[in-house]
Design a protein around this motif. Sequence first.
Motif, PDB file in Angstrom:
ATOM      1  N   ASN A   1       0.873  -1.174   0.000  1.00  0.00           N
ATOM      2  CA  ASN A   1       0.000   0.000   0.000  1.00  0.00           C
ATOM      3  C   ASN A   1       0.908   1.222   0.000  1.00  0.00           C
ATOM      4  O   ASN A   1       1.335   1.706   1.051  1.00  0.00           O
ATOM      5  CB  ASN A   1      -0.908  -0.018   1.226  1.00  0.00           C
ATOM      6  CG  ASN A   1      -1.872   1.142   1.245  1.00  0.00           C
ATOM      7  OD1 ASN A   1      -2.132   1.771   0.211  1.00  0.00           O
ATOM      8  ND2 ASN A   1      -2.403   1.454   2.419  1.00  0.00           N
ATOM      9  N   LEU A   2       1.223   1.720  -1.185  1.00  0.00           N
ATOM     10  CA  LEU A   2       2.271   2.726  -1.354  1.00  0.00           C
ATOM     11  C   LEU A   2       1.710   4.139  -1.377  1.00  0.00           C
ATOM     12  O   LEU A   2       0.637   4.394  -1.926  1.00  0.00           O
ATOM     13  CB  LEU A   2       3.044   2.461  -2.655  1.00  0.00           C
ATOM     14  CG  LEU A   2       3.792   1.128  -2.727  1.00  0.00           C
ATOM     15  CD1 LEU A   2       4.226   0.836  -4.160  1.00  0.00           C
ATOM     16  CD2 LEU A   2       4.997   1.132  -1.796  1.00  0.00           C
ATOM     17  N   SER A   3       2.499   5.060  -0.816  1.00  0.00           N
ATOM     18  CA  SER A   3       2.173   6.483  -0.899  1.00  0.00           C
ATOM     19  C   SER A   3       3.477   7.260  -1.022  1.00  0.00           C
ATOM     20  O   SER A   3       4.562   6.754  -0.681  1.00  0.00           O
ATOM     21  CB  SER A   3       1.387   6.946   0.328  1.00  0.00           C
ATOM     22  OG  SER A   3       2.104   6.680   1.518  1.00  0.00           O
ATOM     23  N   ASP A   4       3.403   8.496  -1.517  1.00  0.00           N
ATOM     24  CA  ASP A   4       4.593   9.316  -1.726  1.00  0.00           C
ATOM     25  C   ASP A   4       5.379   9.474  -0.424  1.00  0.00           C
ATOM     26  O   ASP A   4       4.799   9.620   0.666  1.00  0.00           O
ATOM     27  CB  ASP A   4       4.202  10.687  -2.254  1.00  0.00           C
ATOM     28  CG  ASP A   4       3.644  10.618  -3.675  1.00  0.00           C
ATOM     29  OD1 ASP A   4       3.868   9.595  -4.350  1.00  0.00           O
ATOM     30  OD2 ASP A   4       2.960  11.577  -4.090  1.00  0.00           O
ATOM     31  N   ALA A   5       6.710   9.453  -0.549  1.00  0.00           N
ATOM     32  CA  ALA A   5       7.583   9.513   0.626  1.00  0.00           C
ATOM     33  C   ALA A   5       8.828  10.314   0.291  1.00  0.00           C
ATOM     34  O   ALA A   5       9.175  10.499  -0.885  1.00  0.00           O
ATOM     35  CB  ALA A   5       7.955   8.102   1.075  1.00  0.00           C
TER      36      ALA A   5
ATOM     37  N   LYS B   1       8.090   5.853  -3.186  1.00  0.00           N
ATOM     38  CA  LYS B   1       6.753   5.526  -2.700  1.00  0.00           C
ATOM     39  C   LYS B   1       6.919   4.411  -1.677  1.00  0.00           C
ATOM     40  O   LYS B   1       7.607   3.416  -1.938  1.00  0.00           O
ATOM     41  CB  LYS B   1       5.837   5.097  -3.840  1.00  0.00           C
ATOM     42  CG  LYS B   1       5.571   6.203  -4.863  1.00  0.00           C
ATOM     43  CD  LYS B   1       4.610   5.735  -5.949  1.00  0.00           C
ATOM     44  CE  LYS B   1       4.398   6.819  -6.991  1.00  0.00           C
ATOM     45  NZ  LYS B   1       3.775   8.038  -6.408  1.00  0.00           N
ATOM     46  N   THR B   2       6.283   4.569  -0.505  1.00  0.00           N
ATOM     47  CA  THR B   2       6.583   3.713   0.639  1.00  0.00           C
ATOM     48  C   THR B   2       5.325   3.140   1.267  1.00  0.00           C
ATOM     49  O   THR B   2       4.303   3.813   1.359  1.00  0.00           O
ATOM     50  CB  THR B   2       7.375   4.515   1.699  1.00  0.00           C
ATOM     51  OG1 THR B   2       8.617   4.953   1.127  1.00  0.00           O
ATOM     52  CG2 THR B   2       7.659   3.691   2.934  1.00  0.00           C
ATOM     53  N   ASP B   3       5.430   1.894   1.695  1.00  0.00           N
ATOM     54  CA  ASP B   3       4.461   1.270   2.594  1.00  0.00           C
ATOM     55  C   ASP B   3       5.155   1.166   3.945  1.00  0.00           C
ATOM     56  O   ASP B   3       6.083   0.372   4.119  1.00  0.00           O
ATOM     57  CB  ASP B   3       4.059  -0.110   2.083  1.00  0.00           C
ATOM     58  CG  ASP B   3       2.966  -0.764   2.923  1.00  0.00           C
ATOM     59  OD1 ASP B   3       2.814  -0.378   4.097  1.00  0.00           O
ATOM     60  OD2 ASP B   3       2.275  -1.663   2.412  1.00  0.00           O
TER      61      ASP B   3
ATOM     62  N   SER C   1       9.830   0.316   0.057  1.00  0.00           N
ATOM     63  CA  SER C   1       9.725   1.431  -0.883  1.00  0.00           C
ATOM     64  C   SER C   1      10.114   0.983  -2.281  1.00  0.00           C
ATOM     65  O   SER C   1      10.987   0.129  -2.450  1.00  0.00           O
ATOM     66  CB  SER C   1      10.661   2.586  -0.469  1.00  0.00           C
ATOM     67  OG  SER C   1      10.361   3.075   0.811  1.00  0.00           O
TER      68      SER C   1
END
Length: 376
Positions: free
Chosen positions: A176-180, A193-195, A235
């Motif tokens: 479940n990735l989101s910008d990091a 992009k990181t979970d 990531s």
Amino acid sequence: IDREGARPKLGSVNKQQWRLAVLRSGEGADRRALWIDYDSGGGHGHMDGMNIGYFSKGLDLVPDFGYPPVGYGGWTAPRATWYMKTASHATVVVDGKNQTKAQGKTTLWADGDGFRAIRVSSPEMIGGETYERTVATIDFDAQDSYIVDCFRVNGGSDHAKFFGSSFGTITTNGLNLSDAPDFGDDTQMRSFKTDAKAAPGWSVDWKIDDKYGYVADNRDIHVKYTDHTENAEASICEAWVDTGIYGEASEWIPRVMIRRKGDAGLESTFVSVIEPYEGASKIAKIRKVPLDSGSGLALEITRADGTTDVVLINDGKYPMEIAARALTANGEVIFTHFDADKAVQIHGANSASIKVGDIEQKDDDGNKSIQWKRSE
């Protein structure tokens, strides 16, 4: 040439004085080779201890970035120093720092029929207690193998493991990735992009782009990376790579980072399975198996043909037991191949004894190696 043939006959080799080992299998177009470099620094050297690479399907599927690209501002420019950094290699970075100059040592070596393994260690590279990598290659058949990778680290408070394949596109599963934020430190990686709470068992699949046309057109070649590290963030990102001569061209290629953070003296065990394949994966399922006694790592790999592999990697406390398999092992790295519930192949490296059901194999000649295959 008349006597030996036109192609050199090469087996696995460990050049301990050069801190370079190669685990080889297959023949002809199906030749495969996993290499590991276990020193860092030195003249014309990179801070790349414990770095690995893999050749299969006629391609360099886990390539190193190679000679520093000095055409982007000279030797001290960020894009030149990037190639020498620990973070640009398939290894673990501790506290965001480059490794120190150090030489590792081999503590385990196995070169068997369908199973090969090496363990190398150098805590001096990070100024910590443990910096040790165990890699094993296991053959499916004459054409394909997979890699089990266990990297143990004790020291510092931030451990980041990096892995990448070649040119191509990636798909993820179980994340479940989101910008990091980027990793930083002039590492020439972007688009993170990181979970933050990645559940063990997630995977990234590379669809390889044979950019330079080394193999026939339309071959569907992949590299699948499956991670079973506990309590880690995962990531995906892009890494910069030079593709021209003297600064003429460059690209960004996919990469993976697995990261754990904690207090000083952090202990991490990074666990992964790497499978190059063509067309369809030969692995149906990978899971961690709880041990009924002992400590270490136990993986169960279910093959697409319905047979099963069990891989045990011991952290030094004997014995290891999996009651459901009637498996007890007094050794450091153990591989058992099962057809249904029947063991058909057993290997042990730095091992004294392995018992599976009514089959018991011992190291009778003192070479710390066990190898058995059912004859029927």
